[in-house]
Scaffold this active site. Structure first.
Site, short mmCIF file in Angstrom:
data_model
loop_
_atom_site.label_atom_id
_atom_site.label_comp_id
_atom_site.label_asym_id
_atom_site.label_seq_id
_atom_site.Cartn_x
_atom_site.Cartn_y
_atom_site.Cartn_z
N ARG A 96 0.92 -0.81 -0.07
CA ARG A 96 0.46 0.40 0.21
C ARG A 96 1.29 1.09 -0.07
O ARG A 96 1.72 1.58 0.96
CB ARG A 96 -0.61 0.01 1.15
N HIS B 247 -7.70 1.04 -6.58
CA HIS B 247 -7.55 0.02 -5.40
C HIS B 247 -8.32 -1.23 -5.82
O HIS B 247 -9.41 -1.13 -5.08
CB HIS B 247 -8.61 0.67 -4.53
N GLN C 192 -10.07 -3.87 -3.60
CA GLN C 192 -11.10 -3.69 -2.66
C GLN C 192 -12.20 -4.08 -4.38
O GLN C 192 -13.58 -4.36 -3.99
CB GLN C 192 -11.56 -1.89 -2.37
N ASP D 249 -17.30 7.40 -1.94
CA ASP D 249 -15.61 7.61 -0.77
C ASP D 249 -15.62 8.52 -0.99
O ASP D 249 -16.39 9.60 -0.83
CB ASP D 249 -14.84 6.77 -1.76
N CYS E 20 -16.61 2.53 0.97
CA CYS E 20 -15.28 0.81 0.67
C CYS E 20 -14.92 1.02 1.72
O CYS E 20 -14.29 0.44 2.80
CB CYS E 20 -14.27 1.21 -0.20
N ARG F 96 -13.95 -8.10 2.23
CA ARG F 96 -12.57 -7.72 1.72
C ARG F 96 -12.11 -9.02 2.47
O ARG F 96 -10.84 -9.62 1.42
CB ARG F 96 -12.09 -6.94 2.92
N1 CP Z 1 -11.13 0.22 2.17
C1 CP Z 1 -10.14 0.19 3.03
O1 CP Z 1 -8.90 -0.03 1.88
O2 CP Z 1 -9.70 0.06 4.30
P1 CP Z 1 -8.24 0.73 4.87
O3 CP Z 1 -8.39 1.45 4.82
O4 CP Z 1 -9.02 -0.09 6.59
O5 CP Z 1 -8.02 -0.20 4.35
N1 NVA Z 2 -9.29 6.85 -1.53
C1 NVA Z 2 -9.42 6.21 -0.43
C2 NVA Z 2 -10.09 4.89 0.10
C3 NVA Z 2 -9.71 4.84 0.97
C4 NVA Z 2 -9.97 2.76 0.65
C5 NVA Z 2 -7.87 6.71 0.09
O1 NVA Z 2 -7.50 6.56 -1.05
O2 NVA Z 2 -7.65 6.87 0.69
#
Ligand code: CP
Ligand code: NVA
Length: 302
Positions: A101, A128, A131, A221, A260, A288
């Site tokens: 990540r 992502h 997700q 989101d 999400c 998930r």
């Molecule tokens: N939806 C998602 O990826 O959540 P986190 O940021 O908590 O991993």
């Molecule tokens: N768009 C958001 C998704 C988090 C799971 C971010 O990147 O922060």
């Protein structure tokens, strides 16, 4: 040959369907494929916050018989300037896979290029994909993942939006995105979406009420993603794009609401809608772990 999971662009509809089928079987029986990661160590390199991705991957890896190593760039030599190329080569000597990540999509691409272990994108600024596997599993369970689905995304076009667009187009499902012009999907994504022979379309709109008209599913989101600076103007510009009970009056009565998570209650979605009877947000979050175990089973089966 090792296989990576960097973006849904690299996967066909059949392959995604197959991962979803493995996920369904795993959800039915938690111990299914319980030894697929026997003796395997999977590194998790997380440079942004995470609750769902981190915990569901760590628990999922354990349930499949493997071990997860939780890492972050700052405490590795990466934090002192060692290159991603060198780091990827070193990771490949010690572990059997890595979930990353981070900020740039390019980082996961470099890891995939120079490492000889599977690399999974656990979120970048651009995509992502994990997700969206869980989201598709959720819609499939509800019998909604089909060409008749009217799916509307409302708010800021971000990494989740990009992956939703790619995923739905792969399945031949159209998608409507409603944002202020400035926050519409990027040119690159629009080009990807327009180069299709099957005529399936992404519809870009600016009026949220019109966009959710007759929608089966409304997805939103956060308005400021991780890595973005606080931007009060952006928040103001998105104010009319909140998913609230008033907006949902324009959708179908049985509309399903997705997010999400994490959410900013009172910003992109009201608490009332998030917790309300149309919300399938917790189902998404639960899926998930099942979807990612399905993905791992797909990547590591003999
Ligand atoms: N939806 C998602 O990826 O959540 P986190 O940021 O908590 O991993
Ligand atoms: N768009 C958001 C998704 C988090 C799971 C971010 O990147 O922060």
């Amino acid at each position: 040959m090792k296989r990576d999971f960097l973006t849904l662009k690299d996967y066909s509809c059949d392959e995604i369907e197959y991962i979803l089928e493995l996920s369904r079987l795993i959800k039915k029986d938690k111990n299914k494929y319980g030894n697929v990661l026997d003796g395997k160590n999977i590194a998790m390199l997380f440079d942004k916050h995470s609750t769902r991705t981190r915990i569901s991957f760590e628990a999922g890896i354990n349930q499949l018989g493997g071990k997860a190593l939780i890492l972050d760039s700052k405490s590795l030599q990466l934090g002192r300037g060692e290159t991603y190329k060198d780091t990827a080569e070193i990771f490949s000597l010690y572990v059997d896979g890595v979930i990353i990540r981070t900020f740039k999509q390019e980082t996961v691409e470099i890891f995939a290029k120079y490492g000889n272990i599977p690399v999974i994108n656990g979120l970048t600024d651009k995509y992502h994909p994990c997700q969206i596997l869980a989201d598709m599993l959720t819609l499939k369970e509800l019998g909604l993942l089909n060409k008749n689905l009217k799916f509307t995304y409302i708010g800021d076009s971000n990494n989740v939006t990009n992956s939703l667009i790619i995923g739905f187009l792969k399945f031949g499902i159209g998608i409507t995105v409603a944002s202020p012009e400035k926050y519409s999907p990027s040119k690159e994504i629009l080009e990807y979406a327009s180069n299709r022979k099957d005529g399936i379309k992404i519809k870009i709109m600016h009026d949220p009420a019109e966009a959710v008209k007759d929608a089966d599913v409304v997805y939103t989101d956060v308005w400021l993603s991780m890595g973005e600076e606080m931007d009060n103007n952006k928040l103001k510009e998105l104010k009319n794009y909140q998913v609230n009970s008033g907006l949902l009056m324009h959708a179908k009565k049985e509309v399903k609401v997705m997010h999400c998570l994490p959410a900013h209650r009172g910003q992109e979605i009201t608490g009332e809608v998030l917790d309300g009877k149309n919300s399938i947000i917790l189902k998404q979050a639960e899926n998930r772990i099942h979807a990612q175990k399905g993905l791992l089973a797909y990547l590591y089966r003999d």
